[in-house]
Design a protein around this motif. Structure first.
Motif, short mmCIF file in Angstrom:
data_model
loop_
_atom_site.label_atom_id
_atom_site.label_comp_id
_atom_site.label_asym_id
_atom_site.label_seq_id
_atom_site.Cartn_x
_atom_site.Cartn_y
_atom_site.Cartn_z
N ARG A 86 0.64 -1.28 -0.21
CA ARG A 86 0.10 -0.64 0.37
C ARG A 86 0.76 1.29 0.00
NH1 ARG A 86 -4.35 1.66 5.03
NH2 ARG A 86 -4.52 3.48 4.48
N LYS A 87 0.10 1.97 -1.04
CA LYS A 87 1.77 4.18 -0.36
C LYS A 87 0.99 4.78 0.21
CE LYS A 87 3.30 6.47 -4.52
NZ LYS A 87 3.01 7.23 -6.02
N VAL A 88 2.73 5.49 0.69
CA VAL A 88 1.50 6.19 1.62
C VAL A 88 1.57 7.35 0.50
CG1 VAL A 88 2.72 7.91 3.20
CG2 VAL A 88 3.65 5.01 2.77
N GLU A 89 0.34 8.32 1.19
CA GLU A 89 -0.42 9.19 0.67
C GLU A 89 0.55 10.33 0.50
OE1 GLU A 89 -3.58 7.06 2.75
OE2 GLU A 89 -1.48 7.37 3.03
N GLN A 90 0.25 11.27 0.30
CA GLN A 90 1.73 12.12 -0.67
C GLN A 90 1.36 13.43 0.85
OE1 GLN A 90 4.28 13.47 -2.64
NE2 GLN A 90 4.09 14.62 -1.07
N GLU A 91 -0.08 13.60 1.56
CA GLU A 91 -0.41 14.48 2.42
C GLU A 91 0.45 13.91 3.60
OE1 GLU A 91 -3.84 15.66 5.46
OE2 GLU A 91 -4.35 14.13 4.29
N LYS A 92 0.38 12.29 4.12
CA LYS A 92 0.87 12.00 4.87
C LYS A 92 2.52 11.91 5.06
CE LYS A 92 -2.41 8.91 6.83
NZ LYS A 92 -2.46 7.66 7.80
N ILE A 93 3.25 12.07 3.72
CA ILE A 93 4.54 12.57 3.96
C ILE A 93 5.36 13.48 3.83
CG2 ILE A 93 6.66 12.36 1.63
CD1 ILE A 93 5.44 10.38 0.24
N ASP A 94 4.05 14.77 3.56
CA ASP A 94 4.75 15.70 3.51
C ASP A 94 3.75 16.31 5.46
OD1 ASP A 94 4.48 16.53 1.41
OD2 ASP A 94 1.99 17.05 1.07
N ARG A 95 3.31 16.02 6.00
CA ARG A 95 3.41 15.99 7.30
C ARG A 95 4.22 15.54 8.05
NH1 ARG A 95 -2.69 14.28 9.22
NH2 ARG A 95 -2.19 15.73 11.07
#
Length: 303
Positions: free
Chosen positions: A111-120
């Motif tokens: 499952r890919k990690v969402e960009q929003e979580k990477i940004d956070r």
């Protein structure tokens, strides 16, 4: 005297609004670069004193009347915000619960990690303290299982090309010139680890980065404190835990990049002169741990 970093070699600018300033002296008290001082009940700025303004922002952050403006060395008025209230801050018990819940995760869901979580994660990492501001920490973000695997394979090829350095004959030649502990780590861990990585790769198993969907390499300029990327990476790991992501430190890659790997560094945009750092892998855990573990420190000595 100016303390240089990779990004800035000048002092920041400090301005005092004397209509707001009450000359309470708090800014002078917390200013360790020491361009601020009190004279005749007035705050003065002299950039030739000690190190001048290093852009830590302490003076503006502590001023009760908002009379101070700091600009430069990657800091501006937009950098400042109100400190969260005590009610919203984590208590010791809550922080301990978070840290005890975090485990090193090496099994991930597909499952890919969402960009929003990477940004956070990166936003949280950016709050980490550093030796001398501004932060010289750089982060290589490798997003996507295929890209992480490519990075892992490139690193394995680099390790294979350097493996001879850690072989028994080479280590015996180096033995008089290196510490016993370093010799034992190279002989008992690093060389066997590379061989294990190679063998499992033949079975299409990524035993270096564990098939993670996200990896970040935290590294730092030659000017910075070598601890800076590790502190920043720790903040990132704790932030990931709050986002229901697992993480794990991978310590074998930094030393390899220190010893060479010019082509790999160029491919991934890693400054050739940067000090080695730490890789963190992230993803949604495929297993659930039910017990926490509290480690024992090697020694606590009071004087």
């Amino acid at each position: 005297m100016v303390i240089p970093t990779a990004r800035h070699s000048e002092t920041a600018t400090v301005r005092i609004d004397y209509e707001k300033c009450k000359a309470c002296g708090l800014c002078v008290k917390v200013c360790k670069g020491a361009p601020l001082y009190l004279e005749n009940d007035k705050v003065r700025v002299d950039q030739t004193r000690y190190f001048g303004c290093i852009g830590c922002g302490h003076c503006a952050a502590v001023c009760p009347t908002g009379a101070i403006t700091v600009e430069g060395r990657d800091i501006s008025q937009s950098s400042f915000m109100d400190i969260p209230t005590k009610e919203t801050q984590a208590r010791y018990e809550e922080l301990m619960a978070l840290m005890l819940a975090r485990r090193s995760i090496r099994e991930f869901e597909d499952r890919k990690v969402e960009q929003e979580k990477i940004d956070r994660i990166l936003a949280a990492a950016s709050t980490a303290p550093m030796g001398i501001p501004p932060s010289d920490v750089e982060v290589l973000v490798i997003n996507g299982k295929e890209k992480v695997r490519e990075f892992s394979d490139d690193m394995l090829e680099l390790m294979k090309s350097q493996k001879w350095i850690f072989s028994k004959p080479a280590l015996l030649l180096m033995r008089p010139f290196i510490k016993r502990e370093e010799y034992e780590v190279l002989d008992k861990f690093l060389y066997p680890a590379i061989e294990i990585f190679e063998e499992l790769r033949k079975e299409d198993i990524d035993y270096l980065l564990y098939g993670a969907p996200l990896a970040m390499y935290f590294h730092v300029s030659p000017y910075a404190d070598p601890a800076d990327p590790f502190i920043t990476a720790t903040y990132a790991m704790l932030a990931a835990e709050t986002l229901n992501l697992g993480s794990c430190m991978i310590g074998t890659i930094g030393p390899m990049l220190k010893s060479g790997g010019k082509e790999v560094k160029e491919k991934y945009g890693i400054n050739i002169r940067n000090q080695p750092g730490i890789v963190i892998i992230f993803g949604y855990p495929a297993v659930k741990y039910r017990r926490a573990i509290r480690r024992n420190l090697a020694k606590v000595h009071y004087y």
